[in-house]
Scaffold this active site. Sequence first.
Site, PDB file in Angstrom:
ATOM      1  N   GLY B  71     -22.087  31.611   5.274  1.00  0.00           N
ATOM      2  CA  GLY B  71     -22.627  30.418   3.940  1.00  0.00           C
ATOM      3  C   GLY B  71     -23.306  31.458   2.970  1.00  0.00           C
ATOM      4  O   GLY B  71     -23.339  32.468   1.751  1.00  0.00           O
ATOM      5  N   THR B  72     -24.441  31.832   4.029  1.00  0.00           N
ATOM      6  CA  THR B  72     -25.181  32.795   3.094  1.00  0.00           C
ATOM      7  C   THR B  72     -24.930  33.819   2.792  1.00  0.00           C
ATOM      8  O   THR B  72     -25.078  34.466   1.304  1.00  0.00           O
ATOM      9  CB  THR B  72     -26.180  33.570   4.717  1.00  0.00           C
ATOM     10  OG1 THR B  72     -26.791  32.487   4.920  1.00  0.00           O
ATOM     11  CG2 THR B  72     -27.392  34.377   3.853  1.00  0.00           C
ATOM     12  N   ASN B 149     -30.025  20.906   1.542  1.00  0.00           N
ATOM     13  CA  ASN B 149     -30.193  21.002   2.530  1.00  0.00           C
ATOM     14  C   ASN B 149     -31.340  19.963   3.621  1.00  0.00           C
ATOM     15  O   ASN B 149     -31.128  19.227   4.365  1.00  0.00           O
ATOM     16  CB  ASN B 149     -30.453  22.512   3.652  1.00  0.00           C
ATOM     17  CG  ASN B 149     -30.818  23.071   3.522  1.00  0.00           C
ATOM     18  OD1 ASN B 149     -31.074  22.906   1.858  1.00  0.00           O
ATOM     19  ND2 ASN B 149     -31.948  23.268   3.606  1.00  0.00           N
ATOM     20  N   GLN B 183     -23.665  22.189   2.473  1.00  0.00           N
ATOM     21  CA  GLN B 183     -23.795  20.785   3.017  1.00  0.00           C
ATOM     22  C   GLN B 183     -22.652  19.577   2.291  1.00  0.00           C
ATOM     23  O   GLN B 183     -22.194  19.033   3.090  1.00  0.00           O
ATOM     24  CB  GLN B 183     -25.554  20.649   2.335  1.00  0.00           C
ATOM     25  CG  GLN B 183     -26.621  20.794   2.911  1.00  0.00           C
ATOM     26  CD  GLN B 183     -26.540  20.639   4.586  1.00  0.00           C
ATOM     27  OE1 GLN B 183     -26.160  19.816   4.758  1.00  0.00           O
ATOM     28  NE2 GLN B 183     -27.250  21.762   5.217  1.00  0.00           N
ATOM     29  N   HIS B 205     -19.455  26.641  10.043  1.00  0.00           N
ATOM     30  CA  HIS B 205     -20.091  25.916  11.101  1.00  0.00           C
ATOM     31  C   HIS B 205     -21.215  24.885  10.579  1.00  0.00           C
ATOM     32  O   HIS B 205     -21.631  24.017  11.554  1.00  0.00           O
ATOM     33  CB  HIS B 205     -21.005  26.433  11.798  1.00  0.00           C
ATOM     34  CG  HIS B 205     -22.748  26.606  10.826  1.00  0.00           C
ATOM     35  ND1 HIS B 205     -23.877  26.667  11.502  1.00  0.00           N
ATOM     36  CD2 HIS B 205     -22.840  28.018  10.060  1.00  0.00           C
ATOM     37  CE1 HIS B 205     -24.499  26.969  10.886  1.00  0.00           C
ATOM     38  NE2 HIS B 205     -24.072  28.030   9.178  1.00  0.00           N
ATOM     39  N   THR B 241     -12.473  44.267   8.945  1.00  0.00           N
ATOM     40  CA  THR B 241     -11.515  43.371   9.148  1.00  0.00           C
ATOM     41  C   THR B 241     -12.097  42.372   9.437  1.00  0.00           C
ATOM     42  O   THR B 241     -12.374  42.085   9.470  1.00  0.00           O
ATOM     43  CB  THR B 241     -11.660  43.925  10.894  1.00  0.00           C
ATOM     44  OG1 THR B 241     -10.731  45.747  10.324  1.00  0.00           O
ATOM     45  CG2 THR B 241     -10.237  44.139  11.608  1.00  0.00           C
ATOM     46  N   CYS B 329     -45.978  24.402   9.800  1.00  0.00           N
ATOM     47  CA  CYS B 329     -46.430  24.771  11.456  1.00  0.00           C
ATOM     48  C   CYS B 329     -45.362  25.028  11.565  1.00  0.00           C
ATOM     49  O   CYS B 329     -45.306  25.937  12.255  1.00  0.00           O
ATOM     50  CB  CYS B 329     -46.767  23.665  11.778  1.00  0.00           C
ATOM     51  SG  CYS B 329     -48.533  23.054  11.158  1.00  0.00           S
TER      52      CYS B 329
END
Lengths: 126, 394
Positions: B71-72, B149, B183, B205, B241, B329
């Site tokens: 997707g990126t 997302n 999404q 995925h 390919t 964090c």
Amino acid sequence: MEEYTDKVFKYFQKMDNMGAIESPDGYGKVGNAKCGDIMEMYLKIDNDKIVDAKFKTFGCVAAIATSAALTEMIKGKTIDEALQITKKDIIQFLGDLPTVKIHCSILGIEALKKAIKNYQELKIHE
Amino acid sequence: MHRYYFDNAATTCCNEKVLEEMLPYFSKAYGNPSSIHSFGRDAKKAVSKAREQVAHLLKANPTQILFTSSGTEADNLAVFNSLKPEGKKHIITSAIEHPAILEPFKELEKKGYRVTYLPVDNEGIVSEQALIEALCEETSFVSIMHANNEVGVIQPIERFTQIVREKEKLFNTRILFHTDAVQTFGSISLDVQKLDVDLLSCSSHKIYGPKGAGALFIKHRSMITPSLFGGGQERNLRSSTENVPAIVGFGKAAEMAEQNLLEVQKEISFLRDYLIKTVKSKISDVMVNGSLENRLPGNANLSFAFVEGESILMNLDLKGFAVSTGSACSSGALEPSHVLLSMGFSHERAHGSIRFSLGKMNTKEEIDHLIHELVPIIDRLRKMSPLYKNEGKN
């Protein structure tokens, strides 16, 4: 170092020193919600010796684990001995800390310094 | 320890039937689709079938589907390689995009493009008014994600494309509209004609397919310039390919997603509503982040006041539950979720956010287990929190 050690997880869950001390001899609060970490340190001090230490922490795993570790490390120490503790000592005590979490160990030391300073100021006024 | 997966927006498990479909293409039908012998033809046929399957789910033509590695990659391709005529150096996106869009936009900004980042309201919906005001004669490209997302909010893309089309007429110019549908693809029904988009990204995925395959829908081939040069695969736009097994799996996953889309959508949104309702009834001071009305079926993004997300996440993880957080964090970043901050929420609320993303495999019983563990975790973390005592509940 990217991952938390088992000892970090152990102290993250160790609640022995969690909470507040009623009318503490020293109290220090550092951090803010913006940066994501807030820590409060409560000390019971007898004759310049730390007899009890408790903490309250808003923060991540590392912030909580270092708080729990530091309060355990300083119990039984004189305030001078406690002030000698460095972030390196805490990190060593916990095995290690992920690089991005090193700053969390500084938070604990700052809270401790503030609590001891608070104790010394209260003592002068007595 | 039994483990429970509530992070389906991050990735899903590869479906067994999908895996079965892929396996022959590793060691039996391993031909190169560019070869003209039977090995090659078998592989080529498999890729064509997958292209049809992906196209079908989008109600697109197979020739409009370009396979990528992710997707990126599809997002990067759309931003960097979409046609931007000379002198049209204004591009538009939203403040809440995935980094796969935001980072390429920042790159173009460095190269002299003027970028407008559209704000969102506190429901997470991109401002229509800001889009109207931003569009100008120099605008050549707009990218607004279909669903976010983190908070799962679905954007009114049809409305946005309508606005863009009107401005196109007004300025007598061409403005390409891209949407990152990673999404929504396979999660809610999609129709590229209805959406009226020029480009659309999707990924394998997230829909029970393998990692390593994605696609970009391209309305007309001329809208994109080649990204990789070489053997001329993917209609000369992306030489390489083909990753045949992953593409085959992607196709199969798309086909399976289409088969019972509405049914699954209904089941998962029922579970999501049950999760939100139950958490709110058992834990005080819980806030839902993002519109409940316009939302992905599986997304529940909740903020737990007075506590920090990573500590919730790790406590749940120690009990076997996988979730995600918008707290800084967890990523090592200094700032918490740019999405939650853009929605106007405080740092504390953003730090205290947890995303539960449900999938086909989750059950009501699993949610009951989750909440059973979550209640004492939040209770303990609040007792530990210096922010909580001020509420007079300690």
